[in-house]
Structures are given as structure tokens and as C-alpha cells.
Design an enzyme around this catalytic site. Structure first.
Site: not given
Lengths: 98, 194
Positions: B99, B102-104
């Protein structure tokens, strides 16, 4: 909600930079703005994050999986490698005819 | 010995939760319930899904068409979670999930993301030089195999269905699941029959 683009359609990601005009929340990565790809499939319709993030009424938009060749994006890498990325319909236009 | 001072970030969190509760947006009980669901999720859930898919063709089809339903059948709580997509590795195609924004991460089936998944280095490099990143993990993908990097940018969450390693014929589902690591489910590693 009917998708405007069928699988296999060549599309271009809009070369838009709303972040230059003020605060916004955009899920379209910078490195794909203006790039050409191919629709893999529609993933469904989801509330527009650009409104959702600011607690505005958020209409549903069709989300696609779009396939891009890696090499034209970065001018490096292996020709067979691809990027598969979720892009909302309002960020896509039909690619120019060649 | 005095207890260490409480971090300022926790005080900030308390004030945020109190404000959300005061506005009726979320209750502390709802937050606790959601936290419990996330705490229960771990890569073992994803590993069991993969092992089942390796041994049960019907489940494999379900996994690839409706990841959330397939996850529910293995005991994951998908209510309130984003839809889950599952990407099938083949002899001609390898998938890698990142991702960049962000940090999906498919928390419902893999639990909390590892720190490297959230690092700028992984996020920047995975989309640009996936083969170099994979090589650093000791994962060699042959040149005749296409690498598909999945940039998880929006409303789906993505998990990889790795290929079943050779030499595992006749193995039980539990034994197969033990080969499937978190890293294999993200695509930075491959399951190996040691």
C-alpha cells in the site's frame, strides 16, 4: 451502478493534481497520474473517499482494478512486470486512439 | 522504582475517544469489541484458508471469487471489514501486495501488519523495483514469470494465494497450513516444504 469501462478497455488516469489547490484526500497514487492502463475489472461501487474524508455527503463511485505496465511508469524494470491498482471511475478517461 | 511516565500519545487518544463518545460516533465498548476482533486475527487464519484451497477445489473457487465469505467459513469476523480479494499465484504469475499511500492490509485474516509493510522503503520500492525487493527477501522469481504488484489504494484488501510447494502430496491440511507464513500471504516469500 453500471461501470462505464468494460474489462480490457484502455484508459488513462487523469493528470490532475487537486492537492495543489488545497486540502484533499485522494486514493489515486501520484506515480499513475497521466498514465495509460487497461481495465482488469470493476470491483464494485464505494463511497467517494475524497468526500468521505471530510465528512461530506459521499456518493458511490465505481472502483476498478486497472493494470499498468511497470516499465513505462519508471523507465526501468522488467517488461513483463505489471502494477494492478484500484482506481475510481472519476479518475479515468478513455485512452486516446493510436 | 517509579513507573515510566504515561506517553502523551495515550492522553491524546483518551481525549479523542472521549470526544467521539460525546458526539455519539462510537462507544468505548464498540472500540473494545473491534480491538478484540483484530487481536484474534492472525496469519494463521490466512494460512488455513490457503491450505483448504490447496486441498478443496470448491473452497478454492470460493476463495478466489468471494474472499470475505471464504474467510468467514474459517472463523474470521468480516462484518465491518473491507471486502477481501485473493490473488492466485500461478507458474506464470507472482503477486506482491503493498500500500503505497498508507498501510492498507487484510487485517481481518492476517492481523496487524508487520512494521516493514508500513515502512517508506518497502512502500516506495515494491512498486518500482519489485524484483530487487524480493531478492532481498531471498525470493527469486524467474524472468519468465510476470510479477504483478498490487498497490492496495482504496476499498479492497488483498491476500495472495501462493502455489502449493512440490513434495507435499498427501499432507494434511494442518501440515500444509504450517508452511504458509504471513510473508507468503503478502507475496514477499514463497512457501517451502523443508
Amino acid at each position: 451502478m453500471t461501470p462505464a469501462f468494460a474489462p480490457g478497455t484502455r484508459v488513462r488516469v487523469k493528470d490532475h493534481w487537486p492537492e495543489r489547490d488545497g486540502p484533499c484526500h485522494i486514493r489515486t497514487p501520484h506515480y499513475l497520474r497521466g498514465r495509460e492502463g487497461v481495465v482488469d475489472r470493476a470491483l464494485g461501487a464505494f463511497a467517494n473517499p475524497e468526500d468521505l474524508a471530510f465528512a461530506r455527503p459521499a456518493s458511490k463511485r465505481v472502483l476498478y482494478h486497472v493494470l499498468f505496465d511497470q516499465q513505462p511508469v519508471w523507465n526501468e524494470g522488467a517488461p513483463q512486470d505489471k502494477l494492478l491498482v484500484e482506481i475510481f471511475e472519476h479518475w479515468l478517461t478513455p485512452a486516446e486512439q493510436h | 522504582m517509579a513507573a515510566p511516565p504515561r506517553p502523551e500519545s495515550l492522553a491524546l487518544l483518551d481525549r479523542l475517544v472521549a470526544a467521539l463518545a460525546a458526539k455519539g460516533i462510537v462507544t468505548e465498548a464498540e472500540i473494545a469489541a473491534r480491538q478484540a476482533i483484530t487481536d484474534r486475527a492472525s496469519p494463521e487464519v490466512g494460512a488455513r484458508m490457503v491450505a483448504r484451497a490447496w486441498t478443496d477445489a470448491d473452497y478454492r473457487r470460493l476463495l478466489l471469487t468471494d474472499g470475505a465469505e471464504a474467510a468467514e467459513r474459517m472463523g474470521a469476523t468480516m462484518a465491518g471489514a473491507p471486502p477481501l480479494g485473493v490473488l492466485e499465484n500461478t507458474p506464470a504469475r507472482h503477486h506482491l501486495v503493498v500500500c503505497t499511500l498508507c498501510s492498507c492490509y487484510p487485517r481481518a485474516v492476517l492481523g496487524y501488519p508487520p512494521h516493514w509493510y508500513k515502512s517508506f522503503a518497502y512502500r516506495a520500492r515494491a512498486v518500482r523495483e519489485p524484483r530487487a525487493v524480493l531478492a532481498e527477501w531471498g525470493t527469486a522469481i524467474p524472468d519468465d514469470v510476470e510479477i504483478r504488484v498490487i498497490d492496495s489504494t482504496a476499498d479492497y484488501r488483498w491476500m495472495v494465494l501462493p502455489m502449493r510447494p512440490a513434495g507435499t502430496e498427501g499432507w494434511s491440511e494442518d501440515r500444509l497450513a504450517s508452511l504458509v507464513t504471513r510473508d507468503a500471504l503478502v507475496g514477499v516469500a514463497l512457501p517451502k516444504a523443508a
